[in-house]
Design an enzyme around this catalytic site. Structure first.
Site, PDB file in Angstrom:
ATOM      1  N   ASP A 424      48.739  37.348  35.458  1.00 57.84           N
ATOM      2  CA  ASP A 424      47.402  37.736  36.162  1.00 57.84           C
ATOM      3  C   ASP A 424      47.725  38.465  37.307  1.00 57.84           C
ATOM      4  O   ASP A 424      48.900  38.271  38.150  1.00 57.84           O
ATOM      5  CB  ASP A 424      46.876  36.235  36.691  1.00 57.84           C
ATOM      6  N   ASN A 432      39.730  46.171  43.229  1.00 58.90           N
ATOM      7  CA  ASN A 432      38.429  46.576  42.553  1.00 58.90           C
ATOM      8  C   ASN A 432      37.662  46.995  43.552  1.00 58.90           C
ATOM      9  O   ASN A 432      36.980  48.224  43.748  1.00 58.90           O
ATOM     10  CB  ASN A 432      38.104  46.082  41.604  1.00 58.90           C
ATOM     11  N   ASP A 441      40.929  50.218  36.676  1.00 65.57           N
ATOM     12  CA  ASP A 441      41.307  50.409  35.182  1.00 65.57           C
ATOM     13  C   ASP A 441      42.517  51.269  35.099  1.00 65.57           C
ATOM     14  O   ASP A 441      43.327  50.906  34.144  1.00 65.57           O
ATOM     15  CB  ASP A 441      40.177  51.249  34.631  1.00 65.57           C
ATOM     16  N   GLU A 467      41.654  40.555  34.515  1.00 67.84           N
ATOM     17  CA  GLU A 467      43.171  41.250  34.891  1.00 67.84           C
ATOM     18  C   GLU A 467      43.986  40.259  34.108  1.00 67.84           C
ATOM     19  O   GLU A 467      45.242  40.304  34.687  1.00 67.84           O
ATOM     20  CB  GLU A 467      42.914  41.014  36.256  1.00 67.84           C
TER      21      GLU A 467
END
Length: 554
Positions: A424, A432, A441, A467
């Site tokens: 993770d 983000n 991305d 993620e």
């Protein structure tokens, strides 16, 4: 091509001579030659077409002088009859009598579906009289032929070669298209093979080759096979055309065609089982049904040509000859053309030409279907791959990961050791929010590439959602898998040195191990280990049910 060469080549043997019928009368079975001759001279009591019983046929004019003390071969039309008697009659002396049993297993026969017998005149012959017992008048249509026996040998050899080539081509056509059916499984292939199969039965029966395979076949049974095969062939022909042309044929025309095919099959079956007393009515009815089927098939093909259906013109070309010849049979039955208009072997020739030409569009259609099948398979594989692949990272998605694990386990044969890493990205939501989804991305793609590279070629790597990534390591224990997990974690930050546009991130990893038959349990354990790593400060590797294995420097 060989068949065409044979037909084009002139025969090396003299053609047999045909006898011209003078009169045909019906008589009781008890009538003998002395009583029949005056009636034949006066042509008293001519046999109608629907007569069933004893028939006397007179051939009063000889086409040539039959050399005395020489052996001649006389061939007669093969039709339903229990016995055949032949008298050679001259101006002087008693008549010579020959008897032929058309149902004897050891009887002689000639190519072209003729009964065959040897005669040796003892004196000059002026006429020949034939008596047919239990005969059907309407089936006796072809004139007898006669030739010197030694001349008949090359004639039969050439005819047998022609018929043999035709039958062989029909048989090879069936084998070829049946092998294609195994690969493609299209209904029109079955109709086509059934159609050619019926033509093969006709060819075997007409040529006489069937007597080699079935020596006990009687003349009546041979005639029944001929009638059945030709009548039923019209039904399979309609079925093939409808299936081959597909939806280009209107529904109403397809239904009409189905009715015509059913009528042809019914006529073919009934023709074998009906009593003899109904034979003439059935014979006429079968000709009407066959005429309807032929014209219907021609109409369907011509309509398809008019609307430019692919390969319809090839079918029209292939069936031009057999349809023309097939129309001649009912035309002869109804008196529109003479008996001599239908040459021996004409239908056999037309059927062979049909199969040779028709195989081209059939093979072309099968080739197109194979190409379409391969393209459909490629599209299916591509869609399956897309359904199992994460569009953003190019890794397997959750579904692809599960199927890859299942394939690996199935190939191993028994439960194999396996370790799972659940990875993770730390604080990814914050990244983000601060840098935007485009940057997020890009980070996901970067982390995915790095994890796949470090995990190695034998690993199964997938994006498990958001993620989170998961890695399956086959034949790894917990400690070995932990080492690889730490290698991924430690080297993660270094990889961002070459990507100055991306903010550096860290990862937390949970590791669990077990066997391939308990993947769900291992995944749950690795997930728990991941949460422990995150709860203890992130940027760590945690082993399932164990202590902290590695941790970043504070």
């Amino acid at each position: 091509m060989l068949l065409l060469l044979f037909l084009a080549a002139p025969s090396r043997a003299a053609e047999p001579l045909r006898l011209e019928e003078g009169c045909r009368i019906a008589a009781d079975a008890s009538v003998q030659l002395p009583a029949a001759l005056p009636r034949l001279d006066r042509c008293e009591g001519r046999a109608p077409k629907d007569h069933i019983g004893t028939i006397w046929v007179d051939y009063p004019r000889m086409p040539t002088d039959l050399t005395v003390a020489k052996t001649w071969r006389l061939v007669l039309d093969n039709h339903v009859s229990s016995a055949v008697d032949v008298w050679l009659i001259g101006s002087k002396g008693p008549a010579q009598h020959y008897r032929y049993d058309p149902n004897a297993p050891d009887r002689e026969w000639a190519a072209g579906n003729y009964l065959s017998m040897l005669v040796s005149p003892e004196r000059p012959i002026s006429r020949i009289v034939v008596r047919l017992a239990d005969a059907r008048s309407h089936t006796y249509v072809r004139a007898p032929k006669i030739a010197r026996a030694r001349y008949f040998v090359p004639i039969e050899r050439d005819q047998a070669s022609l018929y043999g080539i035709g039958v062989g081509m029909l048989a090879l056509t069936i084998l070829f298209h049946l092998s294609l059916f195994v690969a493609m499984r299209r209904r029109f292939q079955l109709y086509y093979c059934a159609h050619v199969g019926l033509l093969l039965i006709y060819g075997l029966s007409y040529s006489g080759i069937i007597h080699i395979l079935w020596p006990s076949l009687t003349a009546a049974q041979n005639s029944a096979l001929l009638g059945f095969s030709m009548t039923a062939a019209t039904a399979t022909g309609i079925g093939f055309v409808i299936e081959f042309l597909g939806n280009s044929t209107p529904v109403w025309l397809r239904r009409w065609a189905a009715g015509g095919a059913f009528a042809s099959i019914a006529a073919a079956v009934v023709g074998v089982i009906v009593p003899e007393s109904w034979s003439y009515a059935l014979y006429m009815g079968a000709n009407v049904i066959a005429l309807h089927a032929i014209l219907l098939t021609a109409g369907i093909v011509l309509r398809a040509c008019a609307v430019r259906v692919p390969m319809a013109s090839a079918i029209a070309l292939a069936w031009a000859a057999p349809m023309t010849v097939s129309l001649m049979y009912p035309a002869r039955t109804f008196g529109l053309i003479g008996d001599g208009a239908l040459l021996d072997g004409l239908m056999m020739f037309a059927a062979t030409i049909e199969c040779l030409i028709l195989s081209l569009p059939v093979a072309s259609r099968i080739r197109n279907l194979r190409i379409e099948h391969e393209r459909a398979h490629e599209r299916h594989v591509m869609l399956e791959r897309q359904a199992q692949t994460d569009a953003l990272t190019g890794l397997a998605n959750r579904r692809g990961f599960g199927e890859a694990l299942a394939r690996a386990a199935a190939g191993h044969g028994e439960p194999m050791p396996i370790a799972l890493l659940v990875i993770d990205i730390d604080h990814f939501k914050r990244v983000n929010d601060q840098h935007g989804h485009a940057t997020g991305d890009a980070i996901l793609r970067h982390v995915a590439a790095h994890v796949a590279r470090v995990a190695g070629a034998g690993a199964i790597v997938a994006r498990h959602g958001g993620e989170e990534f998961v890695v399956a390591l086959r034949n790894h224990d917990l400690m070995r898998a932990g080492t690889i997990a730490e290698r991924i974690r430690v080297s993660m930050g270094v990889t961002f040195d070459t990507e100055p546009a991306l903010p550096s991130v860290t990862v937390s990893i949970g590791v669990a191990a077990g066997f391939s038959d308990e993947v769900e349990t291992i995944l749950a354990d690795a997930d728990c280990a991941l949460y422990r790593a995150k709860n203890e400060g992130r940027n760590k590797v945690m082993l399932a049910d164990g202590p902290l294995m590695y941790a970043a420097a504070a």
